[in-house]
Motif scaffolding. Sequence first.
Motif, PDB file in Angstrom:
ATOM      1  N   ASP A 202      37.918  58.533  66.729  1.00 54.91           N
ATOM      2  CA  ASP A 202      36.962  58.730  67.830  1.00 54.91           C
ATOM      3  C   ASP A 202      35.696  57.931  67.537  1.00 54.91           C
ATOM      4  O   ASP A 202      34.674  58.476  67.139  1.00 54.91           O
ATOM      5  CB  ASP A 202      36.638  60.219  67.980  1.00 54.91           C
ATOM      6  N   MET A 203      35.786  56.615  67.734  1.00 48.79           N
ATOM      7  CA  MET A 203      34.659  55.744  67.407  1.00 48.79           C
ATOM      8  C   MET A 203      34.418  54.767  68.539  1.00 48.79           C
ATOM      9  O   MET A 203      35.362  54.224  69.112  1.00 48.79           O
ATOM     10  CB  MET A 203      34.939  54.980  66.110  1.00 48.79           C
ATOM     11  N   ARG A 204      33.135  54.558  68.852  1.00 53.11           N
ATOM     12  CA  ARG A 204      32.743  53.578  69.865  1.00 53.11           C
ATOM     13  C   ARG A 204      31.800  52.560  69.234  1.00 53.11           C
ATOM     14  O   ARG A 204      30.894  52.937  68.481  1.00 53.11           O
ATOM     15  CB  ARG A 204      32.051  54.273  71.038  1.00 53.11           C
ATOM     16  N   TYR A 205      32.024  51.314  69.549  1.00 53.49           N
ATOM     17  CA  TYR A 205      31.205  50.225  69.014  1.00 53.49           C
ATOM     18  C   TYR A 205      30.516  49.510  70.160  1.00 53.49           C
ATOM     19  O   TYR A 205      31.145  49.124  71.139  1.00 53.49           O
ATOM     20  CB  TYR A 205      32.081  49.246  68.239  1.00 53.49           C
ATOM     21  N   ARG A 206      29.204  49.350  70.026  1.00 52.49           N
ATOM     22  CA  ARG A 206      28.424  48.608  71.010  1.00 52.49           C
ATOM     23  C   ARG A 206      27.481  47.657  70.289  1.00 52.49           C
ATOM     24  O   ARG A 206      26.901  48.011  69.255  1.00 52.49           O
ATOM     25  CB  ARG A 206      27.589  49.551  71.887  1.00 52.49           C
ATOM     26  N   VAL A 207      27.318  46.485  70.850  1.00 59.54           N
ATOM     27  CA  VAL A 207      26.294  45.553  70.383  1.00 59.54           C
ATOM     28  C   VAL A 207      25.008  45.839  71.154  1.00 59.54           C
ATOM     29  O   VAL A 207      25.038  46.050  72.371  1.00 59.54           O
ATOM     30  CB  VAL A 207      26.741  44.097  70.617  1.00 59.54           C
ATOM     31  N   VAL A 208      23.891  45.871  70.460  1.00 60.72           N
ATOM     32  CA  VAL A 208      22.595  46.056  71.111  1.00 60.72           C
ATOM     33  C   VAL A 208      22.030  44.675  71.414  1.00 60.72           C
ATOM     34  O   VAL A 208      21.649  43.937  70.490  1.00 60.72           O
ATOM     35  CB  VAL A 208      21.628  46.850  70.204  1.00 60.72           C
ATOM     36  N   PRO A 209      21.994  44.275  72.672  1.00 64.40           N
ATOM     37  CA  PRO A 209      21.552  42.919  73.011  1.00 64.40           C
ATOM     38  C   PRO A 209      20.140  42.638  72.497  1.00 64.40           C
ATOM     39  O   PRO A 209      19.232  43.460  72.643  1.00 64.40           O
ATOM     40  CB  PRO A 209      21.593  42.910  74.546  1.00 64.40           C
ATOM     41  N   GLY A 210      19.981  41.490  71.881  1.00 69.95           N
ATOM     42  CA  GLY A 210      18.672  41.070  71.411  1.00 69.95           C
ATOM     43  C   GLY A 210      18.256  41.655  70.079  1.00 69.95           C
ATOM     44  O   GLY A 210      17.200  41.293  69.559  1.00 69.95           O
ATOM     45  N   ALA A 211      19.068  42.570  69.535  1.00 70.20           N
ATOM     46  CA  ALA A 211      18.698  43.204  68.272  1.00 70.20           C
ATOM     47  C   ALA A 211      19.253  42.419  67.097  1.00 70.20           C
ATOM     48  O   ALA A 211      20.301  41.787  67.190  1.00 70.20           O
ATOM     49  CB  ALA A 211      19.236  44.637  68.218  1.00 70.20           C
TER      50      ALA A 211
END
Length: 236
Positions: A202-211
């Motif tokens: 149960d894992m979600r991966y997101r890129v934080v734009p500009g970080a």
Amino acid sequence: MIRTALLIHGLSSSPDGWWRVRGWLEGAGWQTSTATLLGHAGRGPAESYTLEAYAADVLAAAPGPYDLVIGHSLGGSIATVLAAADPAWARRLALLDPVWFVPAKDLPATSAAQVAELDYTADALAAAKPLWDERDRAGKLAAAAAVQPAAVSRTFGDPDRWDLRETARMIAAPTLVLGGDPGVYTMLEPSDASRISHDAPDMRYRVVPGAGHSPHRDAPDATRVALLGWIEGDTS
């Protein structure tokens, strides 16, 4: 019911670096606490700065269980180890650009880069981190002045292998991974994070734009929206 959150900082940082995230959580009714890593924030020298030593030290001081654990960078690595070993320790996990894998050939350069950060002046840090709040920059300089230099040089300098990819796959708790933007800088390989998040229960991966490597400092608004949305049950 009081909801409890533990925050674990990264290398050459300190609990003070969580000021913004603690404000977000406490404003939403959470009770927060922080862990201070071996050799950091005025703590004396330690015999070992292995991941196992860091994890054992955090667990001794913060045995949990917690409703939420948030870890950044090395703190995310430590949280990964502890959550994989004991699913009851953290009911939910949020990892900000955790360090899951450093190729053996890159370990010396990674260690050298971390040591070089100890020499930042206020002007150099402002030039390197122009998006940071002044409080973030002041806190980083204070943390660097209070850390044991051996902790910084040995964390990536002593190991001959740094690979938590299979460990991360074992995390059973619901987990949000917020990675830095590869167009800026990240210590989390996006392809690794994508594969691991697909394989984990149960894992979600997101890129934080500009970080970059510190999403909560580099892009605080986007990080806040992603983190609090997930905590409150956003499934988009």
